[in-house]
Motif scaffolding. Structure first.
Motif, PDB file in Angstrom:
ATOM      1  N   ALA A 193      19.629  26.467  23.883  1.00 17.81           N
ATOM      2  CA  ALA A 193      20.334  25.732  22.933  1.00 17.81           C
ATOM      3  C   ALA A 193      20.185  24.261  23.756  1.00 17.81           C
ATOM      4  O   ALA A 193      20.309  23.381  23.020  1.00 17.81           O
TER       5      ALA A 193
ATOM      6  N   PHE B 277      30.233  20.952  32.178  1.00 20.38           N
ATOM      7  CA  PHE B 277      29.901  20.073  31.025  1.00 20.38           C
ATOM      8  C   PHE B 277      30.887  19.026  30.719  1.00 20.38           C
ATOM      9  O   PHE B 277      31.370  18.650  29.636  1.00 20.38           O
TER      10      PHE B 277
ATOM     11  N   HIS C 230      35.642  35.033  24.870  1.00 22.32           N
ATOM     12  CA  HIS C 230      34.977  33.700  24.559  1.00 22.32           C
ATOM     13  C   HIS C 230      35.623  32.657  25.525  1.00 22.32           C
ATOM     14  O   HIS C 230      35.045  31.796  26.035  1.00 22.32           O
TER      15      HIS C 230
ATOM     16  N   PHE D  62      27.475  19.365  15.048  1.00 21.03           N
ATOM     17  CA  PHE D  62      27.719  20.219  16.316  1.00 21.03           C
ATOM     18  C   PHE D  62      28.617  21.230  15.848  1.00 21.03           C
ATOM     19  O   PHE D  62      29.087  21.793  16.966  1.00 21.03           O
TER      20      PHE D  62
ATOM     21  N   THR E  82      17.243  22.170  20.239  1.00 21.84           N
ATOM     22  CA  THR E  82      17.970  21.498  19.131  1.00 21.84           C
ATOM     23  C   THR E  82      18.069  19.779  19.541  1.00 21.84           C
ATOM     24  O   THR E  82      17.566  19.041  18.738  1.00 21.84           O
TER      25      THR E  82
ATOM     26  N   ARG F 151      30.017  34.322  10.735  1.00 20.00           N
ATOM     27  CA  ARG F 151      31.351  34.758  10.844  1.00 20.00           C
ATOM     28  C   ARG F 151      31.699  35.698  10.074  1.00 20.00           C
ATOM     29  O   ARG F 151      31.047  36.044   8.907  1.00 20.00           O
TER      30      ARG F 151
ATOM     31  N   HIS G  12      33.956  27.322  18.722  1.00 20.98           N
ATOM     32  CA  HIS G  12      32.619  27.186  19.205  1.00 20.98           C
ATOM     33  C   HIS G  12      31.796  25.932  18.974  1.00 20.98           C
ATOM     34  O   HIS G  12      30.499  25.972  19.143  1.00 20.98           O
TER      35      HIS G  12
ATOM     36  N   THR H 200      25.302  27.746  10.436  1.00 20.04           N
ATOM     37  CA  THR H 200      25.905  28.168  11.822  1.00 20.04           C
ATOM     38  C   THR H 200      25.427  29.727  11.917  1.00 20.04           C
ATOM     39  O   THR H 200      25.064  30.300  10.974  1.00 20.04           O
ATOM     40  N   GLN H 201      25.996  30.120  12.963  1.00 17.66           N
ATOM     41  CA  GLN H 201      25.951  31.621  13.180  1.00 17.66           C
ATOM     42  C   GLN H 201      26.755  32.289  12.314  1.00 17.66           C
ATOM     43  O   GLN H 201      27.798  31.679  12.002  1.00 17.66           O
TER      44      GLN H 201
ATOM     45  N   ARG I 136      33.919  30.313  27.993  1.00 18.07           N
ATOM     46  CA  ARG I 136      33.996  28.965  27.572  1.00 18.07           C
ATOM     47  C   ARG I 136      34.613  28.258  28.835  1.00 18.07           C
ATOM     48  O   ARG I 136      34.130  27.100  29.165  1.00 18.07           O
TER      49      ARG I 136
ATOM     50  N   CYS J 106      30.003  22.829  19.705  1.00 15.43           N
ATOM     51  CA  CYS J 106      28.880  22.698  20.528  1.00 15.43           C
ATOM     52  C   CYS J 106      29.318  22.314  21.962  1.00 15.43           C
ATOM     53  O   CYS J 106      29.768  21.203  22.320  1.00 15.43           O
TER      54      CYS J 106
HETATM   55  C1  HEM Z   1      27.086  25.598  19.900  1.00 15.86           C
HETATM   56  C2  HEM Z   1      24.268  22.300  17.659  1.00 15.86           C
HETATM   57  C3  HEM Z   1      22.796  20.648  21.779  1.00 15.86           C
HETATM   58  C4  HEM Z   1      24.861  24.327  23.976  1.00 15.86           C
HETATM   59  C5  HEM Z   1      26.547  24.838  18.996  1.00 15.86           C
HETATM   60  C6  HEM Z   1      26.944  24.834  17.523  1.00 15.86           C
HETATM   61  C7  HEM Z   1      26.086  24.036  16.941  1.00 15.86           C
HETATM   62  C8  HEM Z   1      25.311  23.358  17.772  1.00 15.86           C
HETATM   63  C9  HEM Z   1      26.259  23.685  15.335  1.00 15.86           C
HETATM   64  C10 HEM Z   1      28.039  25.769  16.817  1.00 15.86           C
HETATM   65  C11 HEM Z   1      27.297  26.892  16.153  1.00 15.86           C
HETATM   66  C12 HEM Z   1      28.276  27.906  15.438  1.00 15.86           C
HETATM   67  O1  HEM Z   1      29.398  27.513  15.431  1.00 15.86           O
HETATM   68  O2  HEM Z   1      28.042  28.964  14.944  1.00 15.86           O
HETATM   69  C13 HEM Z   1      23.557  21.654  18.587  1.00 15.86           C
HETATM   70  C14 HEM Z   1      22.927  20.544  18.309  1.00 15.86           C
HETATM   71  C15 HEM Z   1      22.291  19.994  19.549  1.00 15.86           C
HETATM   72  C16 HEM Z   1      23.026  21.064  20.513  1.00 15.86           C
HETATM   73  C17 HEM Z   1      22.646  20.113  16.782  1.00 15.86           C
HETATM   74  C18 HEM Z   1      21.537  18.974  19.747  1.00 15.86           C
HETATM   75  C19 HEM Z   1      21.389  17.860  18.964  1.00 15.86           C
HETATM   76  C20 HEM Z   1      23.132  21.607  22.947  1.00 15.86           C
HETATM   77  C21 HEM Z   1      22.994  21.398  24.093  1.00 15.86           C
HETATM   78  C22 HEM Z   1      23.611  22.611  24.931  1.00 15.86           C
HETATM   79  C23 HEM Z   1      24.374  23.477  23.789  1.00 15.86           C
HETATM   80  C24 HEM Z   1      22.307  20.258  24.967  1.00 15.86           C
HETATM   81  C25 HEM Z   1      23.555  22.804  26.357  1.00 15.86           C
HETATM   82  C26 HEM Z   1      23.668  22.082  27.418  1.00 15.86           C
HETATM   83  C27 HEM Z   1      25.752  25.138  23.101  1.00 15.86           C
HETATM   84  C28 HEM Z   1      26.389  26.491  23.452  1.00 15.86           C
HETATM   85  C29 HEM Z   1      26.930  26.664  22.343  1.00 15.86           C
HETATM   86  C30 HEM Z   1      26.698  25.688  21.181  1.00 15.86           C
HETATM   87  C31 HEM Z   1      26.529  27.255  24.672  1.00 15.86           C
HETATM   88  C32 HEM Z   1      28.045  27.844  21.947  1.00 15.86           C
HETATM   89  C33 HEM Z   1      29.437  27.431  22.116  1.00 15.86           C
HETATM   90  C34 HEM Z   1      30.480  28.316  22.114  1.00 15.86           C
HETATM   91  O3  HEM Z   1      30.173  29.703  21.158  1.00 15.86           O
HETATM   92  O4  HEM Z   1      31.557  28.245  22.435  1.00 15.86           O
HETATM   93  N1  HEM Z   1      25.653  23.891  18.975  1.00 15.86           N
HETATM   94  N2  HEM Z   1      23.601  21.909  19.899  1.00 15.86           N
HETATM   95  N3  HEM Z   1      23.970  22.828  22.522  1.00 15.86           N
HETATM   96  N4  HEM Z   1      25.648  24.734  21.878  1.00 15.86           N
HETATM   97 FE1  HEM Z   1      24.951  23.411  20.636  1.00 15.86          FE
END
Ligand code: HEM
Length: 428
Positions: A261, A129, A118, A369, A265, A314, A374, A311-312, A122, A376
């Motif tokens: 993603a 980003f 990860h 977020f 969202t 754990r 992890h 969330t995903q 990341r 966002c």
């Molecule tokens: C992870 C929400 C927009 C890419 C997450 C997580 C949440 C989230 C809650 C964590 C999930 C977890 O821990 O299980 C949101 C919401 C968004 C949004 C509410 C919009 C309002 C975006 C955008 C992108 C993005 C615009 C890409 C450009 C990702 C990625 C992860 C992530 C790649 C995984 C990160 C990791 O595992 O290290 N998001 N997201 N998300 N999000 Fe977002």
């Protein structure tokens, strides 16, 4: 109806006393449903879509604690016991009738990874980003918003236009596709795939996942012949330079995760936020008279009506004591973002939408977020898009209003997320 036809609905009610995320009560009113669980305790036994036993982490402090606790792994393989049990990925493969070959793509996303993989991935992708890159992108996001908003009246029928297909989706999908390097002609296809993948009827679209994977492989082959400065080219360079820094499967799942993603969202944050503003005239007025409130307003809208509720999963890698409960090694937990963000222990009068609630400055005080490792990756991009979306919508159409009564706004019945089916508006 879609819910009761879902292959996952057979598990609802199977374990009395263990709330299932597919339960109609939790889906129709997650604020009240998960709120009631939160008042039962910080760690409550329940069931995930596929009947996996899960501990709901319902309160703000405990949710943050779990999300930063390295004793919880995102990959079931990293917790003894969990690796042998059926996981949501097993169930999906079975329901969609997918060959075993696709397992690596379903379970190999950044969200399913733990350190050190990860951390490696990341770090690679974070470069795209950075705060600087996102700020540089702002004028382009504003141009796209202007462009889409100018054409909005063309889609009106009897003076009414649905914001979802004509603004809330086109803005983020254009932004993320430009960033990643997805050709314009392919974007409608992605929109459709995204909708299929979050459906509670995955068996109706068995072709979706293989199509997406083939499509990304083809895109990579094409781009390799003529690299540019988009994210896809950057990933290809890293991969071709040294496969141990980024494998084939990792490259494909990253593209898939970022595009999905990155637009689904955000589209629903824009929709939910506009609906919230239009149903709270005093807050709307406040924002109109003080546009500099926008960043704080977006934080508060994320807290109040963020689109992601769970969330995903754990998995505990050892026994963990939390909130008076012993979570055993291998057991699954899911922080419940919706109940955490409305936890009265952390937020005064949590049900009230108050655009001035969040502290001034960029810090955010909610878990919409996620939190921890992890957190966002696209949060600052999503916030920026939402700021631009709300600001530009009100600038182009200051008299915009709901075209239906608030109680007639219909939602998509999905566990773990908050999405409207349509948002009919009058522009003037
Ligand atoms: C992870 C929400 C927009 C890419 C997450 C997580 C949440 C989230 C809650 C964590 C999930 C977890 O821990 O299980 C949101 C919401 C968004 C949004 C509410 C919009 C309002 C975006 C955008 C992108 C993005 C615009 C890409 C450009 C990702 C990625 C992860 C992530 C790649 C995984 C990160 C990791 O595992 O290290 N998001 N997201 N998300 N999000 Fe977002």
């Amino acid at each position: 109806t879609e819910l009761s036809d879902s292959p996952f609905s057979e598990f609802v009610g199977k374990h009395p006393g263990e709330p299932n995320v597919m339960e109609p009560g939790l889906i129709s009113d997650p604020f009240a449903g998960y709120g009631a669980l939160r008042e039962q305790g910080p760690v409550v036994r329940g069931r995930f879509v596929d009947d996996t036993p899960v501990w709901f982490i319902t309160r703000f402090e405990e949710a943050r604690e779990v999300l930063r606790d390295q004793r919880f792994a995102n990959s079931p393989a990293h917790s003894a016991g969990g690796g042998n049990a059926d996981t949501p990925v097993d169930r999906l493969l079975e329901i969609m009738g997918l060959p075993e070959h696709y397992r690596v793509y379903l379970s190999g996303t950044i969200l399913n990874m733990d350190a050190p993989d990860h951390t490696r991935i990341r770090r690679l992708v974070s470069r795209a980003f950075t705060a600087r890159k996102i700020t540089d992108l702002r004028p382009r996001v504003a141009d796209i918003a202007d462009d889409v908003l100018r054409r909005l009246p063309e889609h009106a029928v009897d003076g009414v236009v649905d914001l979802i297909p004509h603004f809330a989706y086109p803005l983020p999908i254009t932004v993320i596709c430009e960033l990643v390097g997805i050709p314009e002609a392919d974007r409608p296809k992605w929109r459709e795939w995204g909708t299929h993948l979050v459906s509670t009827r995955p068996e109706l679209h068995p072709e979706t996942f293989p199509e997406m994977i083939d499509h990304i492989h083809a895109l990579i082959r094409e781009r390799r012949a003529a690299l540019t400065d988009d994210l896809l080219s950057e990933l290809i360079r890293v991969h071709d330079d040294d496969g141990s820094r980024l494998s084939d499967v990792e490259m494909v799942t990253l593209v898939l995760t970022l595009v999905l993603a990155g637009h689904e969202t955000t589209a629903h944050l824009i929709t939910n936020g506009v609906a919230a503003l239009l149903t709270h005239p005093d807050q709307l007025q406040l924002l109109k008279s003080e546009p500099e409130l926008l960043p704080r307003a977006v934080h508060e809208l994320m807290r109040w009506c963020g689109p992601v509720h769970l969330t995903q999963l754990r998995y505990a890698t050892e026994d963990v004591e939390l909130g008076g409960v012993r979570i055993k090694k291998g057991e699954a937990v899911t922080p419940v973002l919706v109940s955490a963000n409305h936890d009265p222990r952390h937020f005064a009068d949590p049900a009230r939408l108050d655009l001035t609630r969040q502290p001034a400055g960029r810090a955010e005080n909610h878990v919409g977020f996620g939190h921890g490792m992890h957190y966002c990756l696209g949060a600052s991009l999503a916030r920026q898009e939402a700021e631009v979306a709300f600001g530009k919508l009100l600038a182009h159409y200051p008299d915009v209003s709901l075209a239906v009564a608030p109680e007639d706004l219909r939602r998509v019945p999905l566990p773990g997320s908050w999405r409207l089916a349509s948002l009919p508006l009058r522009l003037s």
